[in-house]
Design an enzyme around this catalytic site. Structure first.
Site, short mmCIF file in Angstrom:
data_model
loop_
_atom_site.label_atom_id
_atom_site.label_comp_id
_atom_site.label_asym_id
_atom_site.label_seq_id
_atom_site.Cartn_x
_atom_site.Cartn_y
_atom_site.Cartn_z
N HIS A 161 95.83 34.01 5.17
CA HIS A 161 95.78 34.35 3.67
C HIS A 161 95.69 35.96 3.66
CE1 HIS A 161 94.28 34.35 -0.55
NE2 HIS A 161 93.58 35.61 -0.22
N GLU A 162 94.86 36.48 4.29
CA GLU A 162 94.64 38.05 4.10
C GLU A 162 96.13 38.80 4.48
OE1 GLU A 162 92.67 39.37 2.37
OE2 GLU A 162 91.44 37.47 1.99
N HIS A 165 98.88 39.01 2.03
CA HIS A 165 98.88 40.17 1.05
C HIS A 165 99.44 41.12 1.58
CE1 HIS A 165 95.96 38.44 -1.74
NE2 HIS A 165 95.11 38.09 -0.96
N TYR A 176 98.24 43.31 -9.15
CA TYR A 176 96.81 42.52 -8.51
C TYR A 176 96.18 42.41 -10.08
CZ TYR A 176 93.21 40.21 -5.70
OH TYR A 176 92.50 39.25 -5.35
N GLU A 185 97.49 35.88 -5.16
CA GLU A 185 96.37 35.04 -4.31
C GLU A 185 97.22 33.79 -3.91
OE1 GLU A 185 93.35 35.41 -3.31
OE2 GLU A 185 93.48 37.63 -3.76
N ASP A 258 87.16 39.73 -12.70
CA ASP A 258 88.10 39.26 -11.38
C ASP A 258 89.45 39.72 -11.73
OD1 ASP A 258 88.43 38.38 -9.04
OD2 ASP A 258 88.76 36.16 -9.69
N HIS A 263 91.63 34.75 -8.95
CA HIS A 263 90.99 33.88 -7.83
C HIS A 263 90.83 32.49 -8.61
CE1 HIS A 263 89.82 37.59 -5.67
NE2 HIS A 263 90.31 36.54 -4.50
#
Length: 449
Positions: A161-162, A165, A176, A185, A258, A263
């Site tokens: 996942h990271e 990005h 974002y 995301e 957020d 998210h």
């Protein structure tokens, strides 16, 4: 700075009754806030190639921060080095390799940029740091507090996942914020799930479609951070609350927190990806994954794309790859329709609450002085809650409650429903059933500041 743990979860933990848990969450929030401030501007979009280099392989370097927040830390393992015996170092090394293998084997792509970009990671970041993030250059992993979260290197999909990005940064570079941020995301979740599925040789039907399974300790009533198959069901815990992700546009959360709910609302494109992948069947990286990757590599959407624009791009990509009359194209189009995202009416999709009243509930005060806020379309509430709320408004029961401006160390509630009502009431003045209703609404879209 894109962290796997949403700020609203950390803010809940910051109020935990156990000082050690609360302290870890508060420190994590402080670190995350400082990182976001330093990285307020997006990193420049790098150039990339779209074909793999002959004889290509991952180029990994794992560093150890040793409990500090100074990056990168000392080098602990380089590409080709044997296992170190440090579990976090070796898990990060293996997970970076699994991500590279997915990109290379499934998509013919050499690393994040398509041109062999080295994969960098730092482990043991901070003291009991409750997050993992991509900082624009490298992966960074905390060890977790040991009470709510374990080590963040333990879940291969979190690493995928990271790193994803970085893939988004190298291609469409989605802003974002708001829907483009939720897409950012969601793509990261989709790639993270594909990394795990590819590693385990699973088909779309065999996969669990959970993001971050294994991160929570046994103390938490939950299986993962998110569920792509069933957004809103990943956890339901006395401390963390209930998973707030919607699966369709009917539950879209309108909020300024957020980064506009990135998210939370990512549950909608997440569910569309799951529906498309399982309808097509077989390995997801050969169906929906290939379509989504085509959109990224061809830069088929603008950086500020909303859900409708991305949906249209995926349907066009499916038609281009599999044929205009293919079942793959039909599956992708049907998936977006099922989550309520139209293909051609971007203005409607971008603002799902245009014809729907917004309910805003805010609880403030207490010793910590935190403010808890939820903004949800009234139509997103379950029928009993919506009917009870309408009854309270129509009868004047809410408007008749005594006004109570915020006071130090005292809890107050502010209730707004579009243009119809805007009141502030002391918690002690609320009947039990009304307080229960307001708490339930707050849990559905709670963000804190």
């Amino acid at each position: 700075m894109n962290g796997i743990v949403p700020p609203f979860l950390l803010e809940r933990l910051a109020d935990h009754a156990e000082p050690a848990v609360a302290s870890c969450a508060q420190q994590t929030l402080a670190v995350d806030g400082s990182l976001r401030t330093r990285r307020s501007a997006s990193a420049p979009r790098p150039t990339f190639a779209t074909t793999a280099t002959a004889g290509a392989g991952p180029q990994r370097t794992i560093s150890d921060a040793g409990g500090s927040t100074a990056l990168p830390g000392r080098t602990a393992r380089r590409e080709g080095d044997p296992a170190t015996g440090d579990r976090s170092v070796d898990e990060a090394y293996d997970a970076l390799g699994a991500t590279w293998q997915l990109l290379h084997a499934a998509f013919g792509r050499d690393s994040l940029d398509g041109a062999g970009r080295p994969l960098l990671a730092t482990v043991h970041y901070g003291e009991r740091y409750d997050n993992a993030f991509w900082d624009g250059e490298r992966m960074v992993f905390g060890d977790g507090d040991g009470e709510i979260f374990g080590s963040f290197t333990a879940a291969v999909d979190v690493v995928g996942h990271e790193l994803a990005h970085g893939l988004v940064q190298a291609t469409v570079d989605l802003v974002y914020q708001g829907q483009s941020g939720a897409l950012n995301e969601s793509i990261a979740d989709a790639v993270g799930s594909l990394v795990k599925q590819h590693l385990l040789a699973q088909t779309a039907e065999e996969a669990d479609w959970l993001i971050g399974a294994g991160l929570f300790t046994d103390r938490v009533e939950g299986v993962a951070l998110r569920s792509m198959a069933a957004p809103g069901t990943a956890y339901d815990d006395d401390v963390l609350g209930k998973d707030p992700q919607p699966a369709t546009m009917a539950g879209y959360v309108v909020t300024s927190s957020d980064n506009g709910g990135v998210h939370i609302n990512s549950g909608i494109p997440n569910h569309a990806f799951f529906l498309a992948a399982t309808a097509i069947g077989g390995p997801a990286w050969e169906g929906a994954g290939r379509v989504w990757m085509d959109v990224l590599e061809q830069r088929a959407v603008a950086p500020d794309a909303d859900f409708a624009a991305f949906a249209s791009a995926t349907v066009a990509a499916a038609a281009a790859r599999f044929g205009a009359d293919s079942r793959e194209r039909a599956a992708v189009a049907d998936a977006w329709a099922k989550v309520g995202v139209g293909l051609d009416d971007a203005s409607t999709a971008a603002d799902p609450a245009v014809d729907d009243e917004t309910v805003r509930v805010e609880r403030s005060g207490g010793l910590l002085g935190r403010v808890h806020v939820a903004e949800v379309p009234e139509s997103a509430l379950p029928d009993p809650e919506r009917e009870r709320l309408e009854e309270l408004v129509d009868s004047g029961a809410l408007a008749d409650l005594p006004d109570a401006p915020p006071k130090p160390d005292a809890y107050t509630w502010r209730i707004e429903i579009s243009q119809r009502i805007d009141i502030t009431v002391g918690e002690g003045e609320l009947p039990d059933d009304v307080l229960s209703l307001l708490r339930s609404i707050l849990d559905r879209g709670d963000s804190r500041r």
